[in-house]
Design a protein around this motif. Structure first.
Motif, mmCIF file in Angstrom:
data_model
loop_
_atom_site.group_PDB
_atom_site.id
_atom_site.type_symbol
_atom_site.label_atom_id
_atom_site.label_comp_id
_atom_site.label_asym_id
_atom_site.label_seq_id
_atom_site.Cartn_x
_atom_site.Cartn_y
_atom_site.Cartn_z
ATOM 1 N N GLY A 64 0.809 -1.219 0.000
ATOM 2 C CA GLY A 64 0.000 0.000 0.000
ATOM 3 C C GLY A 64 0.835 1.258 0.000
ATOM 4 O O GLY A 64 0.351 2.337 -0.338
ATOM 5 N N CYS A 65 2.111 1.122 0.371
ATOM 6 C CA CYS A 65 3.016 2.273 0.375
ATOM 7 C C CYS A 65 3.192 2.850 -1.024
ATOM 8 O O CYS A 65 3.467 4.039 -1.183
ATOM 9 N N LEU A 66 3.039 1.999 -2.050
ATOM 10 C CA LEU A 66 3.213 2.461 -3.423
ATOM 11 C C LEU A 66 1.900 2.732 -4.131
ATOM 12 O O LEU A 66 1.885 3.340 -5.193
ATOM 13 N N GLY A 67 0.798 2.283 -3.557
ATOM 14 C CA GLY A 67 -0.480 2.409 -4.227
ATOM 15 C C GLY A 67 -1.163 3.741 -3.994
ATOM 16 O O GLY A 67 -0.722 4.574 -3.201
ATOM 17 N N ASN A 68 -2.244 3.921 -4.699
ATOM 18 C CA ASN A 68 -3.077 5.111 -4.543
ATOM 19 C C ASN A 68 -4.196 4.820 -3.550
ATOM 20 O O ASN A 68 -5.000 3.902 -3.752
ATOM 21 N N ASN A 69 -4.227 5.584 -2.468
ATOM 22 C CA ASN A 69 -5.215 5.412 -1.411
ATOM 23 C C ASN A 69 -5.903 6.746 -1.141
ATOM 24 O O ASN A 69 -5.642 7.735 -1.829
ATOM 25 N N ARG A 70 -6.755 6.797 -0.148
ATOM 26 C CA ARG A 70 -7.410 8.047 0.252
ATOM 27 C C ARG A 70 -6.935 8.416 1.655
ATOM 28 O O ARG A 70 -7.131 7.645 2.602
ATOM 29 N N LEU A 71 -6.313 9.573 1.770
ATOM 30 C CA LEU A 71 -5.724 10.007 3.034
ATOM 31 C C LEU A 71 -6.527 11.143 3.662
ATOM 32 O O LEU A 71 -7.230 11.884 2.978
ATOM 33 N N THR A 72 -6.374 11.281 4.966
ATOM 34 C CA THR A 72 -6.924 12.418 5.694
ATOM 35 C C THR A 72 -5.826 13.471 5.792
ATOM 36 O O THR A 72 -4.749 13.200 6.316
ATOM 37 N N LEU A 73 -6.074 14.653 5.278
ATOM 38 C CA LEU A 73 -5.059 15.704 5.309
ATOM 39 C C LEU A 73 -5.209 16.544 6.572
ATOM 40 O O LEU A 73 -6.323 16.897 6.982
ATOM 41 N N TYR A 74 -4.071 16.885 7.166
ATOM 42 C CA TYR A 74 -4.064 17.632 8.430
ATOM 43 C C TYR A 74 -3.712 19.103 8.236
ATOM 44 O O TYR A 74 -3.731 19.874 9.186
ATOM 45 N N ARG A 75 -3.386 19.458 7.019
ATOM 46 C CA ARG A 75 -3.232 20.858 6.646
ATOM 47 C C ARG A 75 -3.257 20.918 5.120
ATOM 48 O O ARG A 75 -3.361 19.897 4.445
ATOM 49 N N GLU A 76 -3.149 22.095 4.557
ATOM 50 C CA GLU A 76 -3.226 22.253 3.109
ATOM 51 C C GLU A 76 -2.112 21.478 2.411
ATOM 52 O O GLU A 76 -0.976 21.452 2.868
ATOM 53 N N LYS A 77 -2.451 20.851 1.307
ATOM 54 C CA LYS A 77 -1.439 20.071 0.592
ATOM 55 C C LYS A 77 -0.469 21.000 -0.148
ATOM 56 O O LYS A 77 -0.792 22.143 -0.475
ATOM 57 N N LEU A 78 0.719 20.478 -0.401
ATOM 58 C CA LEU A 78 1.763 21.251 -1.065
ATOM 59 C C LEU A 78 1.442 21.459 -2.543
ATOM 60 O O LEU A 78 0.838 20.593 -3.186
ATOM 61 N N PRO A 79 1.875 22.585 -3.106
ATOM 62 C CA PRO A 79 1.750 22.762 -4.559
ATOM 63 C C PRO A 79 2.783 21.888 -5.270
ATOM 64 O O PRO A 79 3.789 21.481 -4.678
#
Length: 310
Positions: A64-79
């Motif tokens: 799963g480290c290489l796969g595409n998953n759905r994460l919970t973000l704790y602040r704005e994502k980087l550009p």
């Protein structure tokens, strides 16, 4: 010949079915490489993601480290521009390093970043969901890893360089029996249940590694830095609570020097109380993220059928 040895022979000798070749099962492709305690690769998770499995409900994948998953973000994502800066610095620290780009929100962002990385001369892998594979340019310098669930497989998959197959153990065995027409490498990502009592296969069979550096280094985490969508540096993309740095505040060079990260690189089975008494500890790879998810403990040992004998 025991069951572990039988699995090794099957993977090594009999899995050139069709034109495909399974090179790794239930572990990242670099676990067989010799580690020297230096920065070898980065994994860039560039978005919240739109994969099937979510961080909240659990990600039961062996790779799963290489796969595409759905994460919970704790602040704005980087550009994307900031991820490019990380790539710039990584290329100076290791001009021959590996870059894995995954967990995107928009495939165009992932392609842009992969092209940028490849132009730097870095060995670059873009892991794309099956629905997004047609939107990746055929003329490319990076390697395209197509992420397909077993039920999505057919003989028409030929636009990817590497096939990442997400399957349960029964499907994996069927794959060995039936074969697959594909011209590139195959990585098999096995799905795990929540605990050992629901496991329908012996995990020891797919854990075996032959890596002399596993005496000193973690075969999975050594040399790795993962950068989360928010810019947090972690030792593994799925050990998101174990933050070792922050690229919005410090350089990658600074992060790599930290002892907190180095401890993960050297997290061998000798550091795990239960495992250190096991004679198979240097040839048995496991996923700390899967164990942490199942037990809530970094040094947890849930998926070990030998536990009662130790």
């Amino acid at each position: 010949m025991n069951s572990v040895e039988k699995t090794r022979v099957i993977v090594a000798d009999e899995v050139s079915f069709g034109r495909a070749k399974i090179v790794t099962v239930s572990k990242p492709p670099w676990t067989s490489k010799f580690h020297k305690g230096k920065l070898e690769r980065i994994i860039l998770l560039i978005g919240r993601g739109k994969g099937k499995f979510s961080e909240v409900e659990g990600i039961p994948r062996s790779i799963g480290c290489l796969g595409n998953n759905r994460l919970t973000l704790y602040r704005e994502k980087l550009p994307i521009s900031k991820f490019k800066e990380v790539i710039d610095e990584f290329s100076m620290l290791n001009p021959n390093g590996e870059v894995y780009i995954t967990n995107y929100d928009d495939i165009k962002d992932a392609v842009e970043l992969a092209e940028y990385s490849a132009k730097k001369g870095l060995d670059t892998y873009l892991i794309a969901l099956s629905v997004d594979v047609p939107n990746v340019p055929k003329d490319r310098k990076f390697k395209l890893v197509g992420e397909y669930f077993y039920q999505e497989l057919d003989d028409s998959i030929d636009d990817v360089d590497i096939l990442l197959i997400v399957a349960n153990y029964t499907q994996y065995r069927k794959l060995l029996d039936d074969g697959l027409r594909f011209s590139g490498e195959v990585w098999v990502d096995l799905l795990y249940p929540g605990s050992l009592k629901f496991l329908d296969f012996n995990p020891i069979e797919v854990r075996k590694i032959l890596n002399p550096s596993s005496i000193t280094y973690s075969p999975c985490m050594s040399g790795l830095v993962a950068i989360s969508p928010e810019g947090f540096a972690t030792p593994c993309p799925l050990l998101r609570k174990f933050i070792v740095g922050d690229v919005t505040k410090e350089s990658l060079k600074t992060i790599v020097k930290k002892q907190r990260l180095r401890k993960f690189w050297k997290l061998t089975k000798d550091k795990i109380e239960t495992c250190k008494r096991c004679s198979f500890r240097y040839m048995c790879h496991d996923c700390r993220a899967l164990e942490y998810q199942a037990t809530g403990e970094l040094f947890g040992v849930e998926f070990c059928p030998l536990l009662d004998a130790l």
